[in-house]
Design an enzyme around this catalytic site. Structure first.
Site, PDB file in Angstrom:
ATOM      1  N   GLY A  33       0.831  -1.201   0.000  1.00 31.93           N
ATOM      2  CA  GLY A  33       0.000   0.000   0.000  1.00 31.93           C
ATOM      3  C   GLY A  33       0.861   1.243   0.000  1.00 31.93           C
ATOM      4  O   GLY A  33       2.085   1.183   0.068  1.00 31.93           O
ATOM      5  N   GLY A  35       0.969   5.801   0.948  1.00 31.37           N
ATOM      6  CA  GLY A  35       0.422   6.910   1.703  1.00 31.37           C
ATOM      7  C   GLY A  35       1.172   8.177   1.377  1.00 31.37           C
ATOM      8  O   GLY A  35       1.901   8.263   0.383  1.00 31.37           O
ATOM      9  N   GLY A  36       0.997   9.184   2.242  1.00 29.30           N
ATOM     10  CA  GLY A  36       1.625  10.466   2.003  1.00 29.30           C
ATOM     11  C   GLY A  36       3.128  10.417   2.091  1.00 29.30           C
ATOM     12  O   GLY A  36       3.824  11.233   1.484  1.00 29.30           O
ATOM     13  N   MET A  37       3.662   9.452   2.826  1.00 21.23           N
ATOM     14  CA  MET A  37       5.101   9.392   3.034  1.00 21.23           C
ATOM     15  C   MET A  37       5.800   8.547   1.978  1.00 21.23           C
ATOM     16  O   MET A  37       6.911   8.859   1.549  1.00 21.23           O
ATOM     17  CB  MET A  37       5.399   8.828   4.418  1.00 21.23           C
ATOM     18  CG  MET A  37       6.861   8.810   4.812  1.00 21.23           C
ATOM     19  SD  MET A  37       7.044   8.303   6.532  1.00 21.23           S
ATOM     20  CE  MET A  37       8.832   8.256   6.659  1.00 21.23           C
ATOM     21  N   GLY A  38       5.163   7.474   1.547  1.00 22.71           N
ATOM     22  CA  GLY A  38       5.819   6.605   0.578  1.00 22.71           C
ATOM     23  C   GLY A  38       5.005   5.372   0.283  1.00 22.71           C
ATOM     24  O   GLY A  38       3.810   5.320   0.558  1.00 22.71           O
ATOM     25  N   VAL A  40       4.782   1.035   0.518  1.00 21.18           N
ATOM     26  CA  VAL A  40       5.246  -0.155   1.228  1.00 21.18           C
ATOM     27  C   VAL A  40       5.067  -1.368   0.320  1.00 21.18           C
ATOM     28  O   VAL A  40       3.997  -1.567  -0.264  1.00 21.18           O
ATOM     29  CB  VAL A  40       4.486  -0.360   2.552  1.00 21.18           C
ATOM     30  CG1 VAL A  40       5.007  -1.604   3.286  1.00 21.18           C
ATOM     31  CG2 VAL A  40       4.623   0.869   3.446  1.00 21.18           C
ATOM     32  N   LYS A  55       9.703  -0.232   2.931  1.00 22.79           N
ATOM     33  CA  LYS A  55       9.060   1.080   2.833  1.00 22.79           C
ATOM     34  C   LYS A  55       9.993   2.032   2.093  1.00 22.79           C
ATOM     35  O   LYS A  55      11.107   2.303   2.548  1.00 22.79           O
ATOM     36  CB  LYS A  55       8.767   1.605   4.237  1.00 22.79           C
ATOM     37  CG  LYS A  55       8.086   2.957   4.303  1.00 22.79           C
ATOM     38  CD  LYS A  55       7.806   3.282   5.763  1.00 22.79           C
ATOM     39  CE  LYS A  55       7.035   4.571   5.920  1.00 22.79           C
ATOM     40  NZ  LYS A  55       6.745   4.826   7.360  1.00 22.79           N
ATOM     41  N   ASP A 150       2.457  10.333  17.171  1.00 21.98           N
ATOM     42  CA  ASP A 150       1.456  10.295  16.097  1.00 21.98           C
ATOM     43  C   ASP A 150       0.651   9.001  16.152  1.00 21.98           C
ATOM     44  O   ASP A 150       0.424   8.349  15.135  1.00 21.98           O
ATOM     45  CB  ASP A 150       2.129  10.449  14.729  1.00 21.98           C
ATOM     46  CG  ASP A 150       1.121  10.787  13.621  1.00 21.98           C
ATOM     47  OD1 ASP A 150       0.051  11.349  13.947  1.00 21.98           O
ATOM     48  OD2 ASP A 150       1.392  10.481  12.454  1.00 21.98           O
TER      49      ASP A 150
END
Length: 324
Positions: A33, A35-38, A40, A55, A150
């Site tokens: 999957g 997301g905003g960071m990278g 996986v 990741k 977080d």
């Protein structure tokens, strides 16, 4: 981190990294999957054939020196942790093209966010047991001078372990603070006073305005998670992030009956969660260990009460048997 289907109808891979070997050590075999960071990936170590989660941050982020420092800090923070309730990190590196990657244990299960999306809310005794897993991981992290900062449903991953289908692991210490490490090493501060870092719906009041970060910030966020698991929504939410931060700082925590009037929750359960949500951190449950002790005592007293076990809940809610 269950793997999604990585092939299109015609057999073409939708991601050019699938099938590639990263940094000479990790073969990418599937997409988990993004997301905003990278992104996986499911991968395997070429030499020992061990499955891992890989990741890789987005290239545009990797070009930022500040973000590279933050990502490296994630690797250092998570690499210091060795506990069943914390996702394990085994490697960190830089790609030839300048990107960054992190190697983690490959998990099979689902994030807490998926469970809540599907069921909306869960039985309070089940919620307390999931919360207990989170606190065990935090107790270990805090002892290692790591504060998550977080915690949110997306960062809690549920796996089946032994006879526990809700064994929780904490993911992504990407904005964790290594207490005192930056000052001790004379390093550059990666956050500044007055800058809120975290996710608004789950952030502690002191983080909302960039105040000093302590482990009690994680205690607050854990109590928010417990509140949401039990009632079906976090105590404060809204379309405007700034308004949500202001609610955490100054608006009274709503009673369970306000947000879930159809539930019948023992007073002790609500009192426990509210103590974790105290706006002044010196009035909050002081540590993960104290929070754990109170949950254990509460579950024991509820089991010993006349009639035994949890109070009635809506029939649509699952109620797994209590563990030992």
């Amino acid at each position: 981190m269950d793997t999604d289907d990585t092939r299109l109808a015609g057999g073409e891979s939708p991601d050019p990294r699938i099938g590639k070997i990263i940094d000479g050590r990790y073969r990418v075999v599937g997409l988990v999957g993004g997301g905003g960071m990278g992104t996986v990936y499911r991968a395997e170590h070429v030499a020992i054939r061990r499955p891992v989660a890989l990741k890789i941050i987005h290239p545009e982020l990797g070009r930022s020196s500040d973000f590279a420092k933050r990502f490296e800090r994630e690797a250092i923070a998570m690499g210091r942790l060795d506990h069943p309730n914390c996702a394990q990190v085994s490697d960190f590196g830089k790609l030839e093209e300048g990107g960054l990657y992190l190697v983690m244990e490959l998990l099979h299960g689902e994030p807490l966010s998926s469970l809540l999306t599907r069921e909306k809310r869960i039985a309070y005794d089940r919620a307390l047991r999931i919360t207990r897993h989170i606190l065990r991981g935090l107790r270990h992290a805090h002892a290692a001078d790591v504060i998550h900062r977080d915690l949110k449903p997306e960062n809690i991953f549920l796996v089946a372990r032994d006879d526990d289908p809700d064994f929780a692991k904490i993911l992504d210490f990407g904005i964790a603070k290594l207490v005192g490490a930056e000052e001790a090493e004379g390093g550059e501060k990666l956050t500044q006073t007055g800058f809120a870092i975290g996710t608004p719906k789950y952030i502690a009041p002191e983080l909302a305005f960039g105040d000093e970060v302590t482990p009690r910030a994680d205690i607050y966020s854990t109590a928010v998670l417990a509140f949401e698991m039990i009632t079906g929504r976090p105590p404060f939410e809204g379309a405007d992030p700034a308004a949500v931060l202001t609610m955490h700082a100054g608006k009274p925590v709503p009673a369970f009956a306000e947000v879930a009037p159809d539930l019948h929750i023992p007073e002790g359960v609500e009192a426990l969660v509210r103590d974790g949500l105290a706006k002044r951190r010196d009035e909050r449950i002081p540590s993960a260990d104290d929070f754990l002790a109170r949950i254990n005592g509460l579950l024991a007293s509820l089991s010993a009460a006349p009639g035994g076990g949890p109070a009635p809940v809506p029939r649509t809610m699952s109620m797994p048997p209590a563990d030992a």
